[in-house]
Design a protein around this motif. Structure first.
Motif, short mmCIF file in Angstrom:
data_model
loop_
_atom_site.label_atom_id
_atom_site.label_comp_id
_atom_site.label_asym_id
_atom_site.label_seq_id
_atom_site.Cartn_x
_atom_site.Cartn_y
_atom_site.Cartn_z
N UNK A 28 0.81 -1.21 0.00
CA UNK A 28 0.00 0.00 0.00
C UNK A 28 0.84 1.27 0.00
N UNK A 29 2.10 1.18 0.43
CA UNK A 29 2.96 2.36 0.47
C UNK A 29 3.90 2.45 -0.73
N UNK A 30 3.87 1.48 -1.61
CA UNK A 30 4.76 1.47 -2.77
C UNK A 30 3.91 1.68 -4.03
N UNK A 31 4.01 2.84 -4.67
CA UNK A 31 3.13 3.16 -5.81
C UNK A 31 3.17 2.14 -6.94
N UNK A 32 4.33 1.61 -7.28
CA UNK A 32 4.41 0.65 -8.39
C UNK A 32 3.76 -0.69 -8.04
N UNK A 33 3.97 -1.15 -6.81
CA UNK A 33 3.32 -2.39 -6.39
C UNK A 33 1.81 -2.22 -6.32
N UNK A 34 1.37 -1.09 -5.83
CA UNK A 34 -0.06 -0.82 -5.74
C UNK A 34 -0.69 -0.74 -7.13
N UNK A 35 -0.02 -0.08 -8.06
CA UNK A 35 -0.50 0.02 -9.43
C UNK A 35 -0.61 -1.36 -10.08
N UNK A 36 0.41 -2.20 -9.88
CA UNK A 36 0.38 -3.56 -10.42
C UNK A 36 -0.77 -4.36 -9.82
N UNK A 37 -0.98 -4.24 -8.52
CA UNK A 37 -2.08 -4.93 -7.86
C UNK A 37 -3.42 -4.52 -8.45
N UNK A 38 -3.64 -3.22 -8.62
CA UNK A 38 -4.91 -2.73 -9.16
C UNK A 38 -5.13 -3.22 -10.59
#
Length: 136
Positions: A28-38
């Motif tokens: 949730x605090x890492x923009x690239x990981x969050x973008x990939x998850x979404x």
């Protein structure tokens, strides 16, 4: 055995390894990981995922560790669940764990990598059962 008792395991041969542990805060605090998850969550919502089954939240999966030179390693079977239900020792792995994130939206037979610091481990999705999946 002592590593499992002490709640630490440096080998990918046990569910206590961090690859199977929920990393909700990190994601949730890492923009690239969050973008990939979404993007992965959006992909499993498309009607095409009905025709070509893929891993989604609630799926039961079997994965095999692929060692160097194509050798095969340990096999794990577990269900991909919400972070609040995660308990790797009971076969419930969070979709926000490193392995869970890598599996989400993959088709049966896919090979995937999980990066852990400076090392990378290779895995293959051997079996997929979507009967417990969230949108069925």
């Amino acid at each position: 055995m002592l590593a499992r008792v002490m709640n630490y395991c440096s080998s990918t041969s046990c569910f206590n390894h961090y690859l199977f542990q929920c990393q909700q805060r990190r994601v949730l605090q890492h923009p690239l990981l969050l973008s990939d998850l979404l993007q992965r969550l959006e992909r499993i919502q498309h009607p095409q995922s009905r025709i070509h089954p893929c891993v989604e939240i609630g799926s039961e999966v079997t994965i095999r560790h692929i060692l160097t030179h194509g050798c095969v390693g340990d096999v794990f079977t577990f269900q991909l669940v919400e972070p609040s239900r995660a308990n790797p020792y009971q076969g419930l792995v969070s979709y926000l764990s490193p392995v869970g994130l890598a599996l989400l939206a993959l088709p049966l037979g896919a090979e995937f990598s999980v990066v852990s610091g400076a090392s990378e481990s290779r895995w293959r999705l051997m079996a997929l059962n979507r009967k417990g999946a969230s949108n069925e």
